[in-house]
Write a protein that holds these residues in place. Sequence first.
Motif, PDB file in Angstrom:
ATOM      1  N   ILE A   3       0.857  -1.188   0.000  1.00  0.00           N
ATOM      2  CA  ILE A   3       0.000   0.000   0.000  1.00  0.00           C
ATOM      3  C   ILE A   3       0.891   1.235   0.000  1.00  0.00           C
ATOM      4  O   ILE A   3       1.655   1.459   0.939  1.00  0.00           O
ATOM      5  CB  ILE A   3      -0.938   0.030   1.223  1.00  0.00           C
ATOM      6  N   ASP A   4       0.760   2.047  -1.045  1.00  0.00           N
ATOM      7  CA  ASP A   4       1.652   3.190  -1.206  1.00  0.00           C
ATOM      8  C   ASP A   4       1.220   4.397  -0.394  1.00  0.00           C
ATOM      9  O   ASP A   4       2.034   5.072   0.217  1.00  0.00           O
ATOM     10  CB  ASP A   4       1.724   3.562  -2.689  1.00  0.00           C
ATOM     11  N   GLY A   5      -0.059   4.691  -0.419  1.00  0.00           N
ATOM     12  CA  GLY A   5      -0.511   5.914   0.242  1.00  0.00           C
ATOM     13  C   GLY A   5      -1.986   5.883   0.523  1.00  0.00           C
ATOM     14  O   GLY A   5      -2.475   5.055   1.290  1.00  0.00           O
ATOM     15  N   SER A   6      -2.725   6.758  -0.146  1.00  0.00           N
ATOM     16  CA  SER A   6      -4.147   6.911   0.162  1.00  0.00           C
ATOM     17  C   SER A   6      -5.032   5.884  -0.528  1.00  0.00           C
ATOM     18  O   SER A   6      -6.193   5.715  -0.151  1.00  0.00           O
ATOM     19  CB  SER A   6      -4.610   8.320  -0.249  1.00  0.00           C
ATOM     20  N   GLU A   7      -4.495   5.169  -1.530  1.00  0.00           N
ATOM     21  CA  GLU A   7      -5.327   4.236  -2.298  1.00  0.00           C
ATOM     22  C   GLU A   7      -4.839   2.797  -2.105  1.00  0.00           C
ATOM     23  O   GLU A   7      -4.060   2.516  -1.205  1.00  0.00           O
ATOM     24  CB  GLU A   7      -5.317   4.643  -3.779  1.00  0.00           C
ATOM     25  N   ASN A   8      -5.272   1.883  -2.988  1.00  0.00           N
ATOM     26  CA  ASN A   8      -4.977   0.461  -2.782  1.00  0.00           C
ATOM     27  C   ASN A   8      -3.786  -0.037  -3.588  1.00  0.00           C
ATOM     28  O   ASN A   8      -3.539  -1.237  -3.645  1.00  0.00           O
ATOM     29  CB  ASN A   8      -6.204  -0.385  -3.137  1.00  0.00           C
ATOM     30  N   ASN A   9      -3.042   0.853  -4.213  1.00  0.00           N
ATOM     31  CA  ASN A   9      -1.897   0.425  -5.020  1.00  0.00           C
ATOM     32  C   ASN A   9      -0.609   0.478  -4.208  1.00  0.00           C
ATOM     33  O   ASN A   9      -0.467   1.274  -3.273  1.00  0.00           O
ATOM     34  CB  ASN A   9      -1.751   1.311  -6.264  1.00  0.00           C
ATOM     35  N   ALA A  10       0.332  -0.383  -4.586  1.00  0.00           N
ATOM     36  CA  ALA A  10       1.659  -0.356  -3.966  1.00  0.00           C
ATOM     37  C   ALA A  10       2.548   0.683  -4.624  1.00  0.00           C
ATOM     38  O   ALA A  10       3.510   1.159  -4.025  1.00  0.00           O
ATOM     39  CB  ALA A  10       2.314  -1.728  -4.070  1.00  0.00           C
ATOM     40  N   GLY A  11       2.239   1.012  -5.858  1.00  0.00           N
ATOM     41  CA  GLY A  11       3.038   1.955  -6.626  1.00  0.00           C
ATOM     42  C   GLY A  11       2.553   1.958  -8.058  1.00  0.00           C
ATOM     43  O   GLY A  11       1.353   1.857  -8.319  1.00  0.00           O
ATOM     44  N   ALA A  12       3.505   2.029  -8.997  1.00  0.00           N
ATOM     45  CA  ALA A  12       3.116   2.105 -10.403  1.00  0.00           C
ATOM     46  C   ALA A  12       4.294   1.725 -11.291  1.00  0.00           C
ATOM     47  O   ALA A  12       5.429   1.574 -10.828  1.00  0.00           O
ATOM     48  CB  ALA A  12       2.620   3.512 -10.746  1.00  0.00           C
ATOM     49  N   PHE A  13       3.975   1.572 -12.581  1.00  0.00           N
ATOM     50  CA  PHE A  13       4.974   1.334 -13.622  1.00  0.00           C
ATOM     51  C   PHE A  13       5.081   2.576 -14.500  1.00  0.00           C
ATOM     52  O   PHE A  13       4.111   3.326 -14.648  1.00  0.00           O
ATOM     53  CB  PHE A  13       4.566   0.148 -14.508  1.00  0.00           C
ATOM     54  N   ALA A  14       6.249   2.777 -15.098  1.00  0.00           N
ATOM     55  CA  ALA A  14       6.417   3.896 -16.027  1.00  0.00           C
ATOM     56  C   ALA A  14       7.479   3.556 -17.058  1.00  0.00           C
ATOM     57  O   ALA A  14       8.370   2.737 -16.811  1.00  0.00           O
ATOM     58  CB  ALA A  14       6.809   5.173 -15.280  1.00  0.00           C
ATOM     59  N   ASP A  15       7.370   4.189 -18.215  1.00  0.00           N
ATOM     60  CA  ASP A  15       8.408   4.096 -19.240  1.00  0.00           C
ATOM     61  C   ASP A  15       8.414   5.401 -20.023  1.00  0.00           C
ATOM     62  O   ASP A  15       7.726   6.364 -19.654  1.00  0.00           O
ATOM     63  CB  ASP A  15       8.196   2.880 -20.150  1.00  0.00           C
ATOM     64  N   GLY A  16       9.183   5.424 -21.090  1.00  0.00           N
ATOM     65  CA  GLY A  16       9.327   6.657 -21.849  1.00  0.00           C
ATOM     66  C   GLY A  16       8.068   7.125 -22.544  1.00  0.00           C
ATOM     67  O   GLY A  16       7.993   8.274 -22.999  1.00  0.00           O
ATOM     68  N   SER A  17       7.058   6.252 -22.619  1.00  0.00           N
ATOM     69  CA  SER A  17       5.804   6.632 -23.276  1.00  0.00           C
ATOM     70  C   SER A  17       4.718   7.058 -22.295  1.00  0.00           C
ATOM     71  O   SER A  17       3.628   7.454 -22.704  1.00  0.00           O
ATOM     72  CB  SER A  17       5.276   5.454 -24.108  1.00  0.00           C
ATOM     73  N   THR A  18       5.004   6.984 -20.997  1.00  0.00           N
ATOM     74  CA  THR A  18       3.969   7.203 -19.983  1.00  0.00           C
ATOM     75  C   THR A  18       3.327   8.577 -20.094  1.00  0.00           C
ATOM     76  O   THR A  18       2.094   8.710 -20.106  1.00  0.00           O
ATOM     77  CB  THR A  18       4.560   7.017 -18.574  1.00  0.00           C
ATOM     78  N   VAL A  19       4.127   9.615 -20.166  1.00  0.00           N
ATOM     79  CA  VAL A  19       3.588  10.978 -20.192  1.00  0.00           C
ATOM     80  C   VAL A  19       2.772  11.211 -21.456  1.00  0.00           C
ATOM     81  O   VAL A  19       1.699  11.833 -21.412  1.00  0.00           O
ATOM     82  CB  VAL A  19       4.727  12.008 -20.063  1.00  0.00           C
ATOM     83  N   ALA A  20       3.240  10.683 -22.586  1.00  0.00           N
ATOM     84  CA  ALA A  20       2.491  10.833 -23.838  1.00  0.00           C
ATOM     85  C   ALA A  20       1.153  10.106 -23.759  1.00  0.00           C
ATOM     86  O   ALA A  20       0.123  10.613 -24.242  1.00  0.00           O
ATOM     87  CB  ALA A  20       3.320  10.307 -25.008  1.00  0.00           C
ATOM     88  N   ARG A  21       1.150   8.922 -23.145  1.00  0.00           N
ATOM     89  CA  ARG A  21      -0.102   8.182 -23.003  1.00  0.00           C
ATOM     90  C   ARG A  21      -1.063   8.901 -22.052  1.00  0.00           C
ATOM     91  O   ARG A  21      -2.276   8.893 -22.253  1.00  0.00           O
ATOM     92  CB  ARG A  21       0.179   6.755 -22.528  1.00  0.00           C
TER      93      ARG A  21
END
Length: 313
Positions: free
Chosen positions: A249-267
Amino acid sequence: TSEDLVVALSSGGGSALLPSPAPGLTLADEIAVNEALLASGAPIAAMNTIRKHVSTIKGGRLAAAAHPARVVSLVVSDIPGDNPALVASGPTVPDTGSRQDALASIAAYGMKLPASVMAHIQSPDADAPRPGDPRFAGNEVHLTASAGVSLEAAAAEAKRQGIETVILSDAIEGEAREVGGVHAAIAREVATRNRPFKKPVLILSGGETTVTLRAKGKGGRNSEFLLAFAIGIDGVECIHALAADTDGIDGSENNAGAFADGSTVARMRAAGVDAKAMLAGNNAWTAFNAVGDLFVPGPTGTNVNDLRAILVR
């Protein structure tokens, strides 16, 4: 009695899950303290020093209450540097910080605590047992797991699969978005200049960053770290990353974190999400949710702090 043995198991999360307000304080006071700490941006060591001084259990007081029994503590550390006196605010380990340290942190991070809490911390009644207290003679403390152990295990698995691995540190602290930016700069340097490490390489780091709340968005320190990281590697195709809290659990929600790559911001942009605006609003969860890149393993039952893995191919 002196013939008794007490085995204490301590891990991260114990500070919040083991409340016992000091005389004159209430559970509501401890809750208010916890909320102020989480919003302050203070490092975990400073947070737990404050927690120790508003409790009848933390700061070694639990072991002191067990005296003359011998206390053996088995500790799973989520603290950068693995100081057992700070894990779960050290219920069985004498306090290495003072109430003056607690007051200094409250002032440094502009915390607004209840008047009753401030009055207590300013009183000698808040003093916790100190190292050298004879009640702790003969007690033992054993570190059974830590961020360093988890990073070494991840590195061993990566190497087994033929991936060169570098561990930056298991004790990185600081504002999550700033640490994310630094990690992004390192990854870009590897991707574009093949330095300071040669690609392909897996870059690992641990520790515990902090988030200073500027708005009421959804997220946590790992999601915020990774959103800043994603902004920093925007358009670089050979970088892939995961940032997650090992407790699930990362913070306020139910996720531990996230994934990212060079296309994340564009997506994100294609989904109608402005990554920089989301970062400014502490709304990293919303940004990653929009592109389906949340990491949601569920609670893991353990906690050895954060794990960040960056693959540069």
